[in-house]
Design a protein around this motif. Sequence first.
Motif, mmCIF file in Angstrom:
data_model
loop_
_atom_site.group_PDB
_atom_site.id
_atom_site.type_symbol
_atom_site.label_atom_id
_atom_site.label_comp_id
_atom_site.label_asym_id
_atom_site.label_seq_id
_atom_site.Cartn_x
_atom_site.Cartn_y
_atom_site.Cartn_z
ATOM 1 N N ALA A 28 51.545 52.839 30.954
ATOM 2 C CA ALA A 28 51.819 51.830 31.636
ATOM 3 C C ALA A 28 52.989 51.691 32.564
ATOM 4 O O ALA A 28 52.975 51.005 33.730
ATOM 5 C CB ALA A 28 51.501 50.439 30.860
ATOM 6 N N GLU A 29 54.001 52.280 31.946
ATOM 7 C CA GLU A 29 55.410 52.287 32.727
ATOM 8 C C GLU A 29 55.358 53.281 33.878
ATOM 9 O O GLU A 29 55.954 53.151 34.893
ATOM 10 C CB GLU A 29 56.424 52.699 31.825
ATOM 11 N N GLU A 30 54.525 54.270 33.794
ATOM 12 C CA GLU A 30 54.501 55.385 34.762
ATOM 13 C C GLU A 30 53.527 55.041 35.927
ATOM 14 O O GLU A 30 53.558 55.533 37.215
ATOM 15 C CB GLU A 30 54.051 56.766 34.140
ATOM 16 N N GLU A 31 52.305 54.249 35.840
ATOM 17 C CA GLU A 31 51.081 54.276 36.412
ATOM 18 C C GLU A 31 51.365 52.830 37.078
ATOM 19 O O GLU A 31 51.575 51.841 36.785
ATOM 20 C CB GLU A 31 49.816 54.418 35.585
ATOM 21 N N PRO A 32 50.740 52.689 38.498
ATOM 22 C CA PRO A 32 50.723 51.443 39.090
ATOM 23 C C PRO A 32 49.655 50.480 38.437
ATOM 24 O O PRO A 32 48.939 51.119 37.782
ATOM 25 C CB PRO A 32 50.351 51.947 40.721
ATOM 26 N N PRO A 33 50.027 49.299 38.720
ATOM 27 C CA PRO A 33 49.101 48.232 38.019
ATOM 28 C C PRO A 33 47.593 48.420 38.740
ATOM 29 O O PRO A 33 47.507 48.741 39.891
ATOM 30 C CB PRO A 33 49.611 46.819 38.475
ATOM 31 N N ILE A 34 46.672 47.814 38.063
ATOM 32 C CA ILE A 34 45.200 47.682 38.605
ATOM 33 C C ILE A 34 44.896 46.222 38.772
ATOM 34 O O ILE A 34 45.186 45.468 38.098
ATOM 35 C CB ILE A 34 44.301 48.447 37.784
ATOM 36 N N HIS A 35 44.423 45.861 39.998
ATOM 37 C CA HIS A 35 44.012 44.449 40.150
ATOM 38 C C HIS A 35 42.493 44.391 40.374
ATOM 39 O O HIS A 35 41.887 45.344 40.914
ATOM 40 C CB HIS A 35 44.607 44.138 41.518
ATOM 41 N N VAL A 36 41.819 43.568 39.486
ATOM 42 C CA VAL A 36 40.414 43.628 39.443
ATOM 43 C C VAL A 36 39.920 42.305 39.914
ATOM 44 O O VAL A 36 40.293 41.381 39.500
ATOM 45 C CB VAL A 36 39.799 43.868 37.941
ATOM 46 N N VAL A 37 38.791 42.236 41.031
ATOM 47 C CA VAL A 37 38.288 41.110 41.388
ATOM 48 C C VAL A 37 36.773 41.111 40.672
ATOM 49 O O VAL A 37 36.062 42.156 40.961
ATOM 50 C CB VAL A 37 38.191 41.133 42.728
ATOM 51 N N LYS A 38 36.287 40.040 40.041
ATOM 52 C CA LYS A 38 35.086 40.094 39.310
ATOM 53 C C LYS A 38 34.504 38.563 39.281
ATOM 54 O O LYS A 38 35.135 37.882 39.672
ATOM 55 C CB LYS A 38 35.604 40.562 37.537
ATOM 56 N N SER A 64 35.990 35.886 41.686
ATOM 57 C CA SER A 64 35.560 35.738 42.861
ATOM 58 C C SER A 64 33.914 35.672 42.888
ATOM 59 O O SER A 64 33.485 36.180 41.850
ATOM 60 C CB SER A 64 35.684 36.824 43.812
ATOM 61 N N MET A 65 33.391 34.573 43.619
ATOM 62 C CA MET A 65 31.957 34.671 43.384
ATOM 63 C C MET A 65 31.209 34.899 44.685
ATOM 64 O O MET A 65 31.730 34.768 45.844
ATOM 65 C CB MET A 65 31.479 33.377 43.107
ATOM 66 N N GLY A 66 29.858 35.630 44.815
ATOM 67 C CA GLY A 66 29.007 35.618 45.843
ATOM 68 C C GLY A 66 29.452 36.415 46.953
ATOM 69 O O GLY A 66 29.889 37.428 46.866
ATOM 70 N N THR A 87 35.312 45.036 41.420
ATOM 71 C CA THR A 87 36.111 46.183 42.339
ATOM 72 C C THR A 87 37.372 45.772 42.094
ATOM 73 O O THR A 87 38.144 44.868 41.860
ATOM 74 C CB THR A 87 35.836 45.631 43.791
ATOM 75 N N GLY A 88 37.934 47.235 41.681
ATOM 76 C CA GLY A 88 39.523 47.143 41.509
ATOM 77 C C GLY A 88 40.328 47.678 42.561
ATOM 78 O O GLY A 88 39.652 48.576 43.481
ATOM 79 N N THR A 89 41.708 47.440 42.503
ATOM 80 C CA THR A 89 42.684 48.272 43.547
ATOM 81 C C THR A 89 43.737 48.809 42.880
ATOM 82 O O THR A 89 44.250 48.116 41.875
ATOM 83 C CB THR A 89 42.866 47.105 44.771
#
Length: 158
Positions: A28-38, A64-66, A87-89
């Motif tokens: 977790a300290e080495e890797e960039p964060p993941i943001h998830v839209v669901k 997020s919807m629709g 979808t994650g980024t």
Amino acid sequence: MTEFRIGRREVILAATAFAVTPAAKAYAEEEPPIHVVKGRGCECCEAWVDYLREQGFTVTDEVSMGTLLIRFKMDQGIPAKAFSCHTGTVDGYALEGHVPAADIRRLLDERPDAVGLAVPGMPFGSPGMGSADSRDAYDVLLVGRDGSLEVYTSYPAA
């Protein structure tokens, strides 16, 4: 006055405590964060977010919807034929669907000129979709900037 002595046992226990740092925290300290839209109330989306956290990723998420969720996918460059439920980024890449942590790490290591990775649909046994011990065969696809899809990793049925 009480005398305080540190014995060999205490030194070994202290050294062990420092040495046994969870691998997940190191990742977790080495890797960039993941943001998830669901989608709201989607259990498999929640399961994938939990899986990523268990694998050591720092994850944020939003509902997020629709058409807003579909628009987000399209804005990330995910073609409709590769859509899944969330979808994650991560660090300039999109992650569509139930992408395994090993493939995310490989993507971040190799840094291909691509939109990201996709696992279309919701294959049984992919992360967040049931047990990997009895999974359906599925492919993780590399999404090209032109919308093309090519197999990045294949997972056989188990």
